[in-house]
Write an enzyme that holds these catalytic residues in place. Structure first.
Site, short mmCIF file in Angstrom:
data_model
loop_
_atom_site.label_atom_id
_atom_site.label_comp_id
_atom_site.label_asym_id
_atom_site.label_seq_id
_atom_site.Cartn_x
_atom_site.Cartn_y
_atom_site.Cartn_z
N ASN A 101 -2.70 -4.33 -27.57
CA ASN A 101 -1.51 -4.81 -26.81
C ASN A 101 -1.83 -5.85 -25.86
O ASN A 101 -0.80 -6.40 -25.08
CB ASN A 101 -0.84 -3.79 -26.08
CG ASN A 101 -1.75 -2.98 -24.90
OD1 ASN A 101 -2.95 -3.56 -24.61
ND2 ASN A 101 -1.23 -2.35 -24.03
N TYR B 121 -10.56 5.65 -14.19
CA TYR B 121 -11.34 5.38 -15.26
C TYR B 121 -12.53 6.63 -15.81
O TYR B 121 -12.59 6.84 -16.85
CB TYR B 121 -12.25 4.13 -15.11
CG TYR B 121 -13.06 3.54 -16.30
CD1 TYR B 121 -12.40 3.12 -17.42
CD2 TYR B 121 -14.44 3.20 -16.23
CE1 TYR B 121 -12.85 2.79 -18.55
CE2 TYR B 121 -14.95 2.58 -17.26
CZ TYR B 121 -14.46 2.38 -18.64
OH TYR B 121 -15.35 2.07 -19.75
N THR C 169 -22.83 -3.83 -20.57
CA THR C 169 -23.10 -4.74 -21.73
C THR C 169 -22.54 -6.29 -21.34
O THR C 169 -21.54 -6.41 -20.48
CB THR C 169 -22.30 -4.21 -22.78
OG1 THR C 169 -22.88 -2.95 -23.21
CG2 THR C 169 -22.31 -5.31 -24.13
#
Length: 319
Positions: A36, A149, A179
């Protein structure tokens, strides 16, 4: 290790998701990217749109997930993943990890497919065990600012296991550590893109606290390789840690990036966020033994590739 077939990737326009889509296409898969554009950007997947095997399904995974035809695998990566994003979108983050995960699992079950959950090192919180093995239950503040989270991902893991145990869904869980690489947003608040863009601009490199907290970072191609090795494995279901082994302090990371950019930016120490992890390094013995995976070791060249990308493309911002 390769996986063939028609693959749904939720959050496929995000930093990591776009690289996953790209790698799957290179392996001959048909890819259905669901997003989205809450935190992902169209720019990340623009180079894929001319590939007839790539399809963009614009929509919110929490509103439902309907896909016509056969599906071989569902990779659930959809979620805000950086502190500024999930602090700005707390309810959306929790819905992505709860309703979104359930919708992705329901699609997997209907299609008789394989499911992979992109979980995170944040399930370990501010760890009291170092390095962190998959058997460690974590040290998480369930009512702190990072909880939206952390707990969303912990709930996602629990739901994934419940679908596996209740319905026999073929599930995998990967726990992804820090990362970095091309296509990160400059404004997503994560350490590497922030330091790179500050150094390029000649602005102060803002280091939280005294910078002594540690992180272990992995280049995006290594992380994607670990994810897809787990997806293709017929024996390992996880959770499996995927992350780098070069543990560095945040201050040393800032100084390294400043040097690679050739910047004279000063270091500016700023208040450390609440519940910011003091140490972070994965125990990757399971990934090595079960998947034959380990990260690359040339950290400086991988940082240079990322710096060059920002210099060539400019910072990707916005949502």
């Amino acid at each position: 290790m390769r996986f063939d077939g028609r693959v749904v990737v939720t959050g496929g326009s995000g930093f990591l998701g776009s690289h996953v889509c790209e790698r799957l296409l290179s392996q001959g898969c048909e890819v259905l990217c669901v997003d989205n554009f809450c935190t992902g950007t169209e720019r990340n997947i623009r180079h894929l749109t001319d590939d007839p095997a790539f399809h963009l399904l614009e929509g919110d995974v929490t509103d439902g997930l309907e896909v016509d035809g056969t599906v071989s695998a569902v990779l659930h990566l959809a979620s805000p993943a950086s502190p500024p994003d999930y602090l700005r979108l707390p309810l959306e983050t929790m819905r992505a990890g709860s309703v979104g995960t359930q919708n992705a699992l329901d699609l997997t079950r209907r299609k008789g497919a394989r499911f992979l959950l992109a979980s995170t090192s944040e399930v370990y919180g501010d760890p009291q065990v170092h390095p962190q093995p998959e058997t460690y239950w974590g040290h998480v503040n369930p009512v702190g600012p990072r909880a939206v989270y952390d707990e969303a991902k912990r709930f996602s893991e629990a739901m994934t296991v419940a679908y596996r145990d209740t319905w026999g869904v073929d599930c995998r869980i990967v726990r992804i550590f820090n990362t970095f690489g091309p296509r990160m947003r400059a404004d997503d608040g994560r350490m590497i893109p922030s330091f790179i863009c500050q150094a390029i601009a000649g602005a102060p490199l803002k280091v939280a606290g005294d910078g002594s907290q540690t992180r272990s970072i992995s280049y995006v191609s290594d992380t994607v390789d670990g994810i897809l090795r787990l997806l293709a494995s017929d024996s390992e279901r996880g959770p499996v840690n995927i992350g780098g082994q070069d543990e560095m302090t945040v201050l040393a990371t800032a100084e390294l990036i400043r040097g690679l950019v050739g910047s004279s930016s000063p270091i500016e120490f700023v208040p450390r966020p609440q519940d910011d992890p003091t140490i972070r390094k994965p125990d990757i013995r399971k990934a090595v033994s079960a998947l034959g995976w380990q990260p690359g070791t040339d950290l400086e060249s991988e940082l240079k590739k990322t710096i060059d990308w920002f210099l060539d493309h400019g910072p990707a911002t916005g949502h």
